[in-house]
Design a protein around this motif. Structure first.
Motif: not given
Length: 443
Positions: A79, A82, A84, A111, A115, A118, A123, A340, A346-347, A349
């Motif tokens: 990703d 993001v 966080f 977070r 992430t 998943n 990131a 995100s 979060h998660g 994505n």
């Protein structure tokens, strides 16, 4: 300062006997056709070999074997956009004004973990986290994706990074970024050059500019120019001089996109008001678009935001969804990013993958490459991760669905059966990786 790709101190990277994953369907992130009966050899933290099982070299030695029962293996996803440090729709970013940095840190850790579990193994945090988080993840002190950080976002006064409250408090510096991080606001070309150098000294992996106004920022609008063109050019020149750092530009309205494209940034983040002229220039320059479609499907909560921010969001999200397919058709290179942390939790994505197909018009394979091989190239880590080929990090996702026929299902946790990062198990929901065959990421 340790590299985000560095093996933890005292760890040779060899986690024991090589492990051969076989009985799997391989999608390697290069865009090549899937390999239906494949094998993948993990040695320590890296991939030693990957390809059709029938072509496995006989001289690789007797590894531990693990049959995945025909499940699909993809590269760990990336990703590229993001935040966080932001809480997502369940919280208010300004809550950080009332919290100690230590408490905000502990919330970030959860977070990062969710992430990773998943399916995101790398990131790029484009405002919020400092290099200490990257170091802690690289040393496996905390579970999380391999991190690349911009540390903060740069804009001028009354630009997208200006969250100065009525009482004079810099809301971004107090509530979102962490102590000792360079400040966001610049007022001149010289300021910009100095601030980029400050970020280099702070360990930034990339530079984030706000070349247009934004939706949530209080003093501007997306159609406004957020940084003068000469300031953008100065940032790109400094970033190039200091190791060729990528420059990402938050750019929604046309003036901000035009200034960023002409200024030579590496990627346009959002790019909602792109037109055919600018698309053609991006193609010619090899610039990336990170369309953050998931964010456009999540209108801001009017109870938690100002009427102005809500109105801006509704208008510009519709423009974004109408624009992105034309950008894809024009051949603009795309990389997955979700934004995100703001309107997106979060998660979630990998829900972006289905939107890249349904809204942007990419094929499922093109969407996967945008979230693996191409995302790695944008971030400058393609020699480390992004594809399942020999010599790359053993970052991979095991799923029970065929992403080429049902890519949206990758956005559901239940279909991310297992995640491996650098040859270590981050999560194994279905027990598909055996008991002790691969080590745990954070024992």
């Amino acid at each position: 300062m340790p590299s985000p790709h560095e093996t933890p101190a005292g760890d040779s990277g060899d986690s024991g006997r090589p492990v051969l994953l076989h009985g799997l369907r391989l999608i390697d992130g290069t865009g090549s056709a899937p390999v239906p009966d494949a094998a993948l050899l993990i040695e320590g933290s890296v991939i030693r070999w990957a390809g059709p099982a029938a072509q496995l070299p006989v001289d690789l030695g007797p590894p531990t074997r693990l049959d995945l029962g025909g499940r699909t293996v993809c590269p760990g996803f990336i990703d590229t956009h993001v935040h966080f440090a932001l809480p997502g729709p369940a919280g208010n970013p300004l809550q950080g004004l009332l919290e100690l940095p230590s408490y905000r840190t502990l919330k970030v850790l959860d977070r990062l973990r969710v992430t990773l579990e998943n399916g995101v193994t790398t990131a790029r945090d484009l405002m919020g986290l400092d290099a200490g988080f990257r170091q802690a993840v690289a040393e496996r002190r905390i579970p999380g994706p391999r991190l690349l950080v911009s540390v903060t976002m740069i804009s001028q006064r009354a630009g997208h990074a200006d969250f100065t409250l009525a009482g004079g408090i810099d809301g971004l510096a107090v509530a979102v970024t962490f102590p000792e991080s360079p400040r966001s606001l610049v007022g001149s070309v010289d300021d910009m050059r100095a601030r980029v150098r400050d970020l280099v000294a702070a360990g930034a992996d990339c530079v984030k500019l706000a070349s247009s106004g934004g939706v949530t920022s209080p003093h501007d609008r997306p159609e406004w120019l957020g940084l003068r063109p000469e300031m953008i050019r100065a940032a790109v020149e400094e970033a190039q001089a200091y190791g060729g750092l990528p420059v990402a530009a938050h750019a929604i309205g046309r003036p901000g996109i035009e200034a960023a494209v002409h200024g030579g940034v590496t990627s346009i983040e959002h790019g909602y008001a792109l037109d055919d002229e600018l698309r053609a220039e991006m193609v010619a320059r090899g610039q990336y678009l990170v369309p953050t479609l998931l964010e456009t499907t999540q209108d801001l909560d009017p109870a938690r935001t100002s009427p102005s921010a809500y109105e801006k969001g509704v208008r510009w999200h519709r423009i974004a969804q109408e624009s992105v397919a034309r950008s894809a058709s024009a051949g603009v290179r795309m990389a997955m990013g979700t934004d995100s942390g703001l309107a997106v939790g979060h998660g979630r994505n990998l829900q972006e993958l289905g939107l890249l197909v349904d809204i942007a018009g990419l094929t499922p394979m093109e969407a996967i490459v945008a979230a693996t091989g191409d995302a790695a190239r944008l971030c400058g880590v393609d020699e480390v991760t992004g594809t399942l080929v020999a010599g790359r990090a053993a970052d991979l996702v095991v799923t029970d669905v065929d992403p080429l026929s049902d890519i949206a299902s990758l956005g559901e946790s239940a279909h991310i059966l297992a995640v491996v990062k650098e040859g270590r198990i981050a999560v194994d929901r279905a027990g598909v990786l055996g008991d002790g065959v691969l080590p745990a990421l954070c024992p």
